[in-house]
Design a protein around this motif. Structure first.
Motif, short mmCIF file in Angstrom:
data_model
loop_
_atom_site.label_atom_id
_atom_site.label_comp_id
_atom_site.label_asym_id
_atom_site.label_seq_id
_atom_site.Cartn_x
_atom_site.Cartn_y
_atom_site.Cartn_z
N LYS A 414 23.46 0.53 6.67
CA LYS A 414 24.68 0.89 7.40
C LYS A 414 25.87 0.91 6.45
N LYS A 437 23.16 3.62 10.16
CA LYS A 437 24.40 3.71 10.92
C LYS A 437 25.58 3.88 9.96
N ASP A 438 26.58 4.63 10.41
CA ASP A 438 27.82 4.79 9.65
C ASP A 438 27.54 5.40 8.28
N ASN A 459 17.03 9.15 13.64
CA ASN A 459 17.56 7.96 14.33
C ASN A 459 18.76 7.38 13.59
N GLN A 461 23.19 7.03 13.55
CA GLN A 461 24.37 7.01 14.41
C GLN A 461 25.64 6.98 13.56
N ASN A 462 26.67 7.62 14.10
CA ASN A 462 27.99 7.62 13.46
C ASN A 462 27.92 8.21 12.05
N ASP A 484 17.34 8.29 19.11
CA ASP A 484 18.54 7.45 18.97
C ASP A 484 19.61 8.10 18.10
N THR A 485 19.39 9.31 17.68
CA THR A 485 20.40 10.00 16.87
C THR A 485 21.59 10.39 17.75
N GLU A 486 22.80 10.02 17.30
CA GLU A 486 24.00 10.36 18.07
C GLU A 486 25.24 10.28 17.19
N ALA A 487 26.31 10.89 17.68
CA ALA A 487 27.62 10.84 17.02
C ALA A 487 27.56 11.36 15.59
N ALA A 512 24.51 15.36 20.58
CA ALA A 512 24.48 14.45 19.42
C ALA A 512 25.35 14.95 18.29
#
Length: 516
Positions: A414, A437-438, A459, A461-462, A484-487, A512
């Protein structure tokens, strides 16, 4: 005539020095033709200097056969040009065993070839050579003795290490015995090793332990392909300076460590405030490596202005569940890597196969690690592999030029950022991220040839992707996978040359991606 007298006087002051007392080992019985073992003569010279409050033990040109040398406070070994200290391969010469540390575990073991314990102001300098004569020692690295009678050396080792063998040295118990390091000062202050050439080490070559203010400058280390013959391994030390060294060895070139598992956490002394600069590394498993023995923490490390040419990996940070400890505040800059056989950059928290466990003092951490101004050519640009319960975090890559078969592969991490990077991956994605993430990618550039999607995210995010300019005509720019992939946001990217800007698998939610 006047010139001859002047030359003699200058030579005298070069050897004797101003205000410095020199103790020539020849005067204490050493022979420069290696006709006798000079251990006792060297010991007597050191003792005489120590009794006088300090001095320089001097080795003029010649070859000196010796056993272990034990330094004391305020002693300098001066190995002059043309002098070679040739260390005996008679294992009995390195008895009695002494307090030592072996791959991060406190043990009592064979004496290191050059050893100091709780000394200060010690040095090994000169343009001469230290030859470890390690071939006989190397043969005992892989000797399997499970069904063979114990040697007297094993019996001696087991007698002194009943409490540490099985829990702390798994696997090594069934081998011949533990080889000693070449140079190992322990609990020392103000240590300097300068100018000398070191070769054929039996095990780790320069291995300060629990020392403060260590300088290794202008040293050449040449070990042939051989087991565990690392170059420079300062372990649990503070204020270490390594500069202007040339290293080619059978294992890692420079390795930073702070103890292993239970023993390392018990000592709880970090490796901190290290600078490594202006060094070249040739053969070796890694150029500069941190771990895997890092249970006491590794903090505040800078690595700069180095060349790695032919190492298996470049910068490598490794650990595993059970180690504990944190690696943080690491800066790497201005490094050139060529002919890298595996990865140019590695951050691996699963160096050994383990299963997920609750976070505890056994859980390692990697954070706040930043790499910039690096060019690399080899098999893979980078591999980041965190733990599900403890992701790698706060990692940045700035101003990279990577010309490799494979790009970056990132898992369990992350707060990762790429800024102004050129990644030419002949056989894979420039960046492949899974369970991340991030993630920020700014200013990514690529070559015209890309067979895989330039970015493959699974998978995640952000994610923020901006100011990229891929040149790969006909390729997929961004491939998204995972429920779970998003943003994922794209902004100000020049995607004119790519065939497909974004490709999403069926499980990815429609919203997404935001393309601004």
């Amino acid at each position: 005539m006047k010139f001859s007298v002047l030359f003699t006087i200058c030579s005298f002051f070069y050897v004797v020095g101003f205000g410095q007392t020199y103790y020539n080992v020849i005067d204490y019985g050493a022979k420069r033709d290696s006709s006798i073992v000079a251990t006792e003569a060297i010991k007597n010279a050191i003792e005489k200097a120590f009794e006088a409050g300090g001095g320089t033990v001097y080795f003029p040109a010649g070859k000196y056969l010796t056993g272990p040398i034990h330094l004391k406070s305020n002693i300098t070994l001066f190995i002059d040009a043309g002098a070679e200290l040739y260390f005996s391969d008679n294992f009995d010469h390195y008895l009695p065993m002494v307090p030592s540390r072996w791959e991060g575990t406190m043990v009592t073991n064979f004496s290191p070839f050059i050893y100091a314990y709780e000394a200060e102001n010690i040095a090994i300098i000169g343009r001469g050579t230290l030859n470890g004569n390690g071939k006989k020692w190397w043969a005992y690295s892989e000797v399997h003795v499970k069904n063979s009678p114990e040697s007297r050396w094993q019996k001696e080792f087991h007698k002194h290490n009943k409490e540490v063998l099985h829990p702390d040295l798994p696997g090594w118990v069934e081998r011949g015995f533990l080889r000693p390091p070449f140079i190992q000062p322990m609990y020392c202050k103000n240590v300097r090793i300068e100018g000398v050439t070191i070769k054929n080490s039996p095990f780790w070559t320069i291995n300060p332990e629990f020392c403060d203010n260590v300088t290794v400058d202008g040293v050449t280390i040449n070990n042939p392909p051989s087991p565990n013959t690392d170059g420079i391994n300062p372990e649990s030390c503070s204020n270490v300076h390594i500069a202007n060294c040339h290293i080619s060895v059978g294992d890692d070139c420079i390795t930073i460590k702070s103890g292993k598992d239970r023993s390392g956490r018990k000592e709880a002394r970090p490796a901190e405030n290290y600078t490594i600069t202006n060094c070249t590394m040739l053969a070796g498993h890694g150029g500069v490596v941190i771990g895997s023995e890092m249970s006491g923490d590794v903090k505040k490390i800078t690595i700069s202005n180095c060349v790695f040419d032919g190492t298996d990996r470049g910068i490598r940070i490794k650990t595993a569940r059970g180690r504990g400890g944190v690696v943080e505040d690491i800066r790497v800059s201005n490094v050139v890597m060529r002919n890298i056989k595996e990865q140019a950059i590695v951050l691996d928290m699963q160096y050994a196969k383990t299963v997920k466990e609750p976070v505890s003092d056994r859980t390692p951490r990697f954070r706040n690690i930043h790499l910039s101004n690096i060019t690399a050519q080899g098999k893979q640009a980078g591999y980041l592999n965190g733990l599900e319960e403890m992701p790698i975090e706060e990692i940045s890559f700035n101003d990279l030029v990577m010309d490799t078969e494979l790009g970056f592969d990132i898992k369990e991490a992350k707060n990762i950022s790429f800024n102004n990077v050129l990644i030419n991956a002949a056989k894979g994605s420039a960046i492949k991220a899974q369970q991340v993430k991030d993630l920020q990618v700014r200013g990514l550039r690529t070559s015209e040839v890309f067979t895989a999607p330039i970015l493959t995210l699974d998978n995640v995010q952000n994610v923020f992707i901006t100011n990229t300019f891929p040149m790969a005509t006909g390729s997929i720019f961004l491939k998204l996978q995972g429920a779970d992939t998003e943003a994922v946001m794209l902004r100000a990217n020049n995607l004119a040359k790519v065939k497909v800007p974004v490709s999403m698998s069926n499980e990815v939610k429609e919203n997404a991606v935001v393309n601004d």
